[in-house]
Structure formats: C-alpha cells, structure tokens
Design an enzyme around this catalytic site. Sequence first.
Site, mmCIF file in Angstrom:
data_model
loop_
_atom_site.group_PDB
_atom_site.id
_atom_site.type_symbol
_atom_site.label_atom_id
_atom_site.label_comp_id
_atom_site.label_asym_id
_atom_site.label_seq_id
_atom_site.Cartn_x
_atom_site.Cartn_y
_atom_site.Cartn_z
ATOM 1 C CG HIS A 1 -0.512 6.225 4.597
ATOM 2 N ND1 HIS A 1 -1.898 6.285 4.608
ATOM 3 C CD2 HIS A 1 -0.094 7.029 5.602
ATOM 4 C CE1 HIS A 1 -2.283 7.079 5.592
ATOM 5 N NE2 HIS A 1 -1.214 7.535 6.213
ATOM 6 C CG ASN B 1 -1.751 1.251 1.351
ATOM 7 O OD1 ASN B 1 -2.387 1.636 0.363
ATOM 8 N ND2 ASN B 1 -1.797 1.893 2.505
ATOM 9 C CB SER C 1 5.242 5.221 4.093
ATOM 10 O OG SER C 1 5.673 6.277 4.916
ATOM 11 C CG ASP D 1 -2.659 3.538 6.662
ATOM 12 O OD1 ASP D 1 -2.741 2.970 5.558
ATOM 13 O OD2 ASP D 1 -3.439 4.440 7.020
HETATM 14 C C1 GAR Z 1 -2.455 9.183 -3.021
HETATM 15 O O1 GAR Z 1 -1.950 10.366 -2.472
HETATM 16 C C2 GAR Z 1 -2.312 8.044 -2.042
HETATM 17 O O2 GAR Z 1 -1.131 8.079 -1.281
HETATM 18 C C3 GAR Z 1 -3.503 8.255 -1.169
HETATM 19 O O3 GAR Z 1 -4.545 8.617 -2.042
HETATM 20 C C4 GAR Z 1 -3.978 9.273 -3.190
HETATM 21 C C5 GAR Z 1 -4.458 8.543 -4.416
HETATM 22 O O4 GAR Z 1 -4.096 9.230 -5.584
HETATM 23 N N1 GAR Z 1 -3.837 7.070 -0.452
HETATM 24 C C6 GAR Z 1 -4.404 7.061 0.740
HETATM 25 O O5 GAR Z 1 -4.725 8.068 1.335
HETATM 26 C C7 GAR Z 1 -4.660 5.683 1.310
HETATM 27 N N2 GAR Z 1 -5.201 5.768 2.613
HETATM 28 P P1 GAR Z 1 -4.142 8.475 -6.992
HETATM 29 O O6 GAR Z 1 -5.530 7.836 -7.116
HETATM 30 O O7 GAR Z 1 -3.961 9.563 -7.987
HETATM 31 O O8 GAR Z 1 -3.051 7.460 -6.999
#
Ligand code: GAR
Length: 197
Positions: free
Chosen positions: A110, A108, A137, A146
């Site tokens: 985060h 994952n 991360s 997480d």
């Molecule tokens: C990213 O910033 C990712 O790290 C975060 O959501 C965004 C997705 O962007 N993930 C989380 O918050 C997970 N809990 P994307 O759809 O453009 O990859």
Amino acid sequence: MTKRVAILISGSGSNMVALAESMVGDHPARPVLVVSNLPGAGGLGRAEAMGIATAVVDHRRFAGDRAAFEAELARVLEAARPDILCLAGFMRILTPWFTARWAGRALNIHPSLLPKYRGLDTHARALAAGDSEAGCSVHEVTAELDGGPILGQARVPILPGDTPERLAARVLPMEHELYPAVLRRYAAGDRTPVFLP
Ligand code: GAR
C-alpha cells in the site's frame, strides 16, 4: 519446501515484476501464477514475458456480484495451489469471505505509511496534510481494508514542490525494494518487519 506464490494485479504490474525477479536462486519461493481482474492490465504481458502463467478474472463480467467474482477468483487461484498470495496493485476490495480463506497467507503493498491513509489517493492526502514524509507499507491481508499487521515500511521525504505524481515516482522504487525484502522473509517463515531505508 519451495513456497508457491500467486500474485494479483490490476495494472502495470511493476511490483509483480520486482517480486518475480527476486524469486530466483536460493529464494524460498517461486511465482506460479499472476491473475488480473482487468484483461488490459499491462502486467499480464510482463508476466508472460517472464514465463509465468497468467489468468484474467474480469470483475465486470460479474455485474456487481462480488461473491460470484471472488468465488471464481478463488477457484482460479486454488487450481495453482499457492502457499502465499501477494496483492500487487490489485484494486478490488476483498470481502471477509475471501480474506478469511487466505488468512495468514496473503500480503498487500500500500502506498502510504500505514496506519495513515488507507484507501485511495494516498500521496495527495499526505501532501494535503502537510506531512514531511511519505512511503509505502507491506501488511498482512485481513478483513479490514489496508488494516492487517505491518510487515515492512519504507519512508521517503516529501520535498518542496512535490505533487502526487512526483511523490509516487519516488515511492514506487522503494516499493520495488520493500516488497521483495518482505516476501523473502515471509516465505522463510520470518514475520519480523522490514524497515527501509
Ligand atoms: C503501487 O503504487 C501500489 O502500492 C498501489 O498501486 C500501485 C500499483 O503499481 N496499490 C494500491 O494503491 C492498493 N490499494 P504496479 O501495478 O506498477 O505495481
């Protein structure tokens, strides 16, 4: 043997695109499926444009029955026989039943320097705490939200006048570097963490 990678998304899928674009040439893995829990996720069209199979398992169809949602998600995923599962902006909390099925095979990303700021609103929380740096991360998925072993981190400085949006816009390109770097190592069986820059 080339590793088969399935990617779970909920949104625009920019991390999914970065992962998929990295899996070319001598890369030890290839993308085989992108699954979204939301039919409107922008990443679905981007995956299709790259020629990757897509599927939707809409969690809202299961009316709060998390076990039924995850059973369907597992069924759809397993039909594609992935070796590795990458969560890339997947915004559903997974139960221990699901995470145990993928133990040692799921990653994952985060948007915080874990173990700080598990959960949501990571950039706002980093700013409110007066932190001098933020980042992202990649970690192994375990039953703890997480909370699995960290496989990579990228740091960015927090600048005067930063807002959660400005910080997110600086962290996201680092996510796009970090996640492919970790996946390449992981798919080759190397779990040494990647630290950027
Ligand atoms: C990213 O910033 C990712 O790290 C975060 O959501 C965004 C997705 O962007 N993930 C989380 O918050 C997970 N809990 P994307 O759809 O453009 O990859």
